[in-house]
Motif scaffolding. Structure first.
Motif, PDB file in Angstrom:
ATOM      1  N   ILE A   1       0.871  -1.169   0.000  1.00 43.12           N
ATOM      2  CA  ILE A   1       0.000   0.000   0.000  1.00 43.12           C
ATOM      3  C   ILE A   1       0.906   1.216   0.000  1.00 43.12           C
ATOM      4  CG2 ILE A   1      -1.757   1.292   1.263  1.00 43.12           C
ATOM      5  CD1 ILE A   1      -2.760  -1.328   2.394  1.00 43.12           C
ATOM      6  N   GLY A   2       0.790   2.026  -1.048  1.00 42.32           N
ATOM      7  CA  GLY A   2       1.638   3.200  -1.186  1.00 42.32           C
ATOM      8  C   GLY A   2       1.133   4.378  -0.380  1.00 42.32           C
ATOM      9  N   GLU A   3       1.909   5.437  -0.414  1.00 39.75           N
ATOM     10  CA  GLU A   3       1.596   6.635   0.363  1.00 39.75           C
ATOM     11  C   GLU A   3       0.269   7.261  -0.045  1.00 39.75           C
ATOM     12  OE1 GLU A   3       3.658  10.932   1.447  1.00 39.75           O
ATOM     13  OE2 GLU A   3       4.735   9.472   0.234  1.00 39.75           O
ATOM     14  N   TYR A   4      -0.079   7.163  -1.334  1.00 30.91           N
ATOM     15  CA  TYR A   4      -1.281   7.832  -1.822  1.00 30.91           C
ATOM     16  C   TYR A   4      -2.416   6.866  -2.137  1.00 30.91           C
ATOM     17  CZ  TYR A   4       2.072  11.571  -2.086  1.00 30.91           C
ATOM     18  OH  TYR A   4       3.028  12.489  -1.757  1.00 30.91           O
ATOM     19  N   ASP A   5      -2.266   5.604  -1.783  1.00 34.82           N
ATOM     20  CA  ASP A   5      -3.319   4.616  -1.999  1.00 34.82           C
ATOM     21  C   ASP A   5      -4.405   4.777  -0.941  1.00 34.82           C
ATOM     22  OD1 ASP A   5      -2.034   3.485  -4.169  1.00 34.82           O
ATOM     23  OD2 ASP A   5      -1.003   1.985  -2.953  1.00 34.82           O
ATOM     24  N   GLN A   6      -5.573   4.212  -1.259  1.00 36.14           N
ATOM     25  CA  GLN A   6      -6.644   4.161  -0.265  1.00 36.14           C
ATOM     26  C   GLN A   6      -6.117   3.443   0.959  1.00 36.14           C
ATOM     27  OE1 GLN A   6     -10.231   2.361  -1.704  1.00 36.14           O
ATOM     28  NE2 GLN A   6     -11.024   2.008   0.341  1.00 36.14           N
ATOM     29  N   GLN A   7      -6.316   4.019   2.135  1.00 31.26           N
ATOM     30  CA  GLN A   7      -5.707   3.482   3.348  1.00 31.26           C
ATOM     31  C   GLN A   7      -6.277   2.121   3.737  1.00 31.26           C
ATOM     32  OE1 GLN A   7      -5.699   6.154   6.643  1.00 31.26           O
ATOM     33  NE2 GLN A   7      -4.328   4.876   7.832  1.00 31.26           N
ATOM     34  N   VAL A   8      -7.573   1.893   3.584  1.00 27.57           N
ATOM     35  CA  VAL A   8      -8.190   0.618   3.947  1.00 27.57           C
ATOM     36  C   VAL A   8      -8.528  -0.135   2.667  1.00 27.57           C
ATOM     37  CG1 VAL A   8     -10.101  -0.508   5.122  1.00 27.57           C
ATOM     38  CG2 VAL A   8      -9.120   1.591   6.074  1.00 27.57           C
ATOM     39  N   GLN A   9      -8.037  -1.358   2.560  1.00 24.94           N
ATOM     40  CA  GLN A   9      -8.293  -2.176   1.378  1.00 24.94           C
ATOM     41  C   GLN A   9      -8.778  -3.553   1.821  1.00 24.94           C
ATOM     42  OE1 GLN A   9      -4.947  -2.166  -1.307  1.00 24.94           O
ATOM     43  NE2 GLN A   9      -4.697   0.044  -1.164  1.00 24.94           N
ATOM     44  N   TYR A  10      -9.729  -4.106   1.056  1.00 25.62           N
ATOM     45  CA  TYR A  10     -10.351  -5.388   1.384  1.00 25.62           C
ATOM     46  C   TYR A  10      -9.961  -6.430   0.341  1.00 25.62           C
ATOM     47  CZ  TYR A  10     -13.298  -2.378   4.244  1.00 25.62           C
ATOM     48  OH  TYR A  10     -13.746  -1.463   5.162  1.00 25.62           O
ATOM     49  N   TYR A  11      -9.662  -7.635   0.809  1.00 26.36           N
ATOM     50  CA  TYR A  11      -9.289  -8.739  -0.074  1.00 26.36           C
ATOM     51  C   TYR A  11      -9.854 -10.029   0.483  1.00 26.36           C
ATOM     52  CZ  TYR A  11      -5.735  -5.504  -1.774  1.00 26.36           C
ATOM     53  OH  TYR A  11      -5.088  -4.421  -2.290  1.00 26.36           O
ATOM     54  N   ASP A  12     -10.093 -10.979  -0.399  1.00 26.46           N
ATOM     55  CA  ASP A  12     -10.344 -12.361  -0.007  1.00 26.46           C
ATOM     56  C   ASP A  12      -9.131 -13.155  -0.457  1.00 26.46           C
ATOM     57  OD1 ASP A  12     -12.802 -12.203   1.262  1.00 26.46           O
ATOM     58  OD2 ASP A  12     -13.926 -12.460  -0.585  1.00 26.46           O
ATOM     59  N   LEU A  13      -8.413 -13.702   0.478  1.00 31.18           N
ATOM     60  CA  LEU A  13      -7.272 -14.568   0.180  1.00 31.18           C
ATOM     61  C   LEU A  13      -7.809 -15.982   0.134  1.00 31.18           C
ATOM     62  CD1 LEU A  13      -4.299 -15.226  -0.165  1.00 31.18           C
ATOM     63  CD2 LEU A  13      -4.015 -15.005   2.310  1.00 31.18           C
ATOM     64  N   GLU A  14      -7.650 -16.622  -1.003  1.00 36.63           N
ATOM     65  CA  GLU A  14      -8.233 -17.948  -1.197  1.00 36.63           C
ATOM     66  C   GLU A  14      -7.206 -18.860  -1.840  1.00 36.63           C
ATOM     67  OE1 GLU A  14     -12.423 -18.327  -2.492  1.00 36.63           O
ATOM     68  OE2 GLU A  14     -11.558 -19.366  -4.197  1.00 36.63           O
ATOM     69  N   GLY A  15      -7.195 -20.095  -1.411  1.00 35.40           N
ATOM     70  CA  GLY A  15      -6.300 -21.078  -1.988  1.00 35.40           C
ATOM     71  C   GLY A  15      -6.867 -22.477  -1.824  1.00 35.40           C
ATOM     72  N   SER A  16      -6.383 -23.400  -2.641  1.00 38.09           N
ATOM     73  CA  SER A  16      -6.834 -24.795  -2.598  1.00 38.09           C
ATOM     74  C   SER A  16      -5.636 -25.725  -2.518  1.00 38.09           C
ATOM     75  CB  SER A  16      -7.635 -25.137  -3.858  1.00 38.09           C
ATOM     76  OG  SER A  16      -8.787 -24.344  -3.940  1.00 38.09           O
ATOM     77  N   PHE A  17      -5.856 -26.876  -1.913  1.00 31.94           N
ATOM     78  CA  PHE A  17      -4.828 -27.912  -1.875  1.00 31.94           C
ATOM     79  C   PHE A  17      -5.505 -29.270  -1.930  1.00 31.94           C
ATOM     80  CE2 PHE A  17      -6.018 -27.368   2.528  1.00 31.94           C
ATOM     81  CZ  PHE A  17      -5.977 -28.639   3.066  1.00 31.94           C
ATOM     82  N   GLU A  18      -4.762 -30.259  -2.431  1.00 32.90           N
ATOM     83  CA  GLU A  18      -5.245 -31.636  -2.440  1.00 32.90           C
ATOM     84  C   GLU A  18      -4.475 -32.412  -1.389  1.00 32.90           C
ATOM     85  OE1 GLU A  18      -5.314 -35.531  -5.316  1.00 32.90           O
ATOM     86  OE2 GLU A  18      -5.654 -33.576  -6.239  1.00 32.90           O
ATOM     87  N   SER A  19      -5.205 -33.090  -0.531  1.00 37.62           N
ATOM     88  CA  SER A  19      -4.583 -33.843   0.549  1.00 37.62           C
ATOM     89  C   SER A  19      -3.981 -35.138   0.024  1.00 37.62           C
ATOM     90  CB  SER A  19      -5.622 -34.157   1.625  1.00 37.62           C
ATOM     91  OG  SER A  19      -5.054 -34.980   2.616  1.00 37.62           O
ATOM     92  N   ASP A  20      -2.789 -35.450   0.522  1.00 35.80           N
ATOM     93  CA  ASP A  20      -2.153 -36.703   0.133  1.00 35.80           C
ATOM     94  C   ASP A  20      -2.304 -37.796   1.185  1.00 35.80           C
ATOM     95  OD1 ASP A  20      -0.507 -35.661   2.071  1.00 35.80           O
ATOM     96  OD2 ASP A  20       1.283 -35.546   0.816  1.00 35.80           O
ATOM     97  N   SER A  21      -3.129 -37.494   2.216  1.00 37.12           N
ATOM     98  CA  SER A  21      -3.390 -38.498   3.243  1.00 37.12           C
ATOM     99  C   SER A  21      -4.696 -38.162   3.965  1.00 37.12           C
ATOM    100  CB  SER A  21      -2.243 -38.581   4.252  1.00 37.12           C
ATOM    101  OG  SER A  21      -2.115 -37.345   4.927  1.00 37.12           O
ATOM    102  N   THR A  22      -5.237 -39.135   4.673  1.00 36.52           N
ATOM    103  CA  THR A  22      -6.429 -38.923   5.484  1.00 36.52           C
ATOM    104  C   THR A  22      -5.999 -38.739   6.924  1.00 36.52           C
ATOM    105  OG1 THR A  22      -7.833 -40.230   4.021  1.00 36.52           O
ATOM    106  CG2 THR A  22      -8.572 -40.009   6.303  1.00 36.52           C
ATOM    107  N   GLY A  23      -6.580 -37.733   7.577  1.00 39.30           N
ATOM    108  CA  GLY A  23      -6.248 -37.511   8.987  1.00 39.30           C
ATOM    109  C   GLY A  23      -6.651 -36.133   9.446  1.00 39.30           C
ATOM    110  N   ASP A  24      -6.236 -35.804  10.650  1.00 41.21           N
ATOM    111  CA  ASP A  24      -6.544 -34.518  11.256  1.00 41.21           C
ATOM    112  C   ASP A  24      -5.397 -33.562  10.962  1.00 41.21           C
ATOM    113  OD1 ASP A  24      -8.780 -35.781  12.186  1.00 41.21           O
ATOM    114  OD2 ASP A  24      -7.975 -36.116  14.195  1.00 41.21           O
TER     115      ASP A  24
END
Length: 161
Positions: free
Chosen positions: A133-156
């Motif tokens: 966030i630069g000096e002249y950017d909007q001070q508050v910015q909203y994002y959704d951080l999203e990602g996916s993964f495939e599990s290589d095992s079953t468990g907790d």
């Protein structure tokens, strides 16, 4: 609550760290951080011991949220770790985190990770996020951080930001 005692008497009671016990959460898992019980299910790790780490902040708009303080002398090495979540081998899982970035002339680096032990050095990163966030950017910015993964095992497993 812990109260020390000996043959000489009792000491002052103090509250200890919370420990989450029981079965792993099933998917889908969601939390809004709107009660102490939900907050206590998560683990905060401050690995560089700078005391600038994840903490409950309260409300921002209509949502409850966690925040991480900025350490101006160096990068953060902090993790917000979910309670155990049961996942199965061969299935794809998605994690979404709503972010509010608030500041100017700052850079943010966050990662989504998963692992079967509460040891960040064993976590697998499946999504990274970098935003400045630069000096002249909007001070508050909203994002959704999203990602996916495939599990290589079953468990907790744990999910982490």
């Amino acid at each position: 609550m812990v109260t020390p005692s000996s043959r000489l008497g009792r000491g002052t009671s103090a509250e200890s760290n919370y420990v989450v016990a029981g079965s792993a959460f099933p998917v889908p898992y969601y939390t809004s951080f709107d009660s102490q019980q939900k907050l206590d299910a998560w683990t905060v790790l401050d690995l560089n011991h700078d005391y600038h780490t994840w903490e409950f902040e309260g409300q921002y708009g209509a949502a409850e949220y966690m925040r991480i303080g900025m350490n101006l002398e160096g990068g953060a090495l902090d993790y917000l770790v979910s309670p155990k979540i049961h996942i199965e081998e061969g299935k794809t899982y998605r994690m979404t985190v709503g972010l509010v970035l608030n500041g100017q002339n700052e850079s943010y680096n966050l990662s989504l990770q998963w692992g079967d032990r509460l040891e960040p050095e064993t976590f697998h990163t499946f999504q990274s996020f970098t935003q400045s966030i630069g000096e002249y950017d909007q001070q508050v910015q909203y994002y959704d951080l999203e990602g996916s993964f495939e599990s290589d095992s079953t468990g907790d497993n744990y999910l982490s930001v």
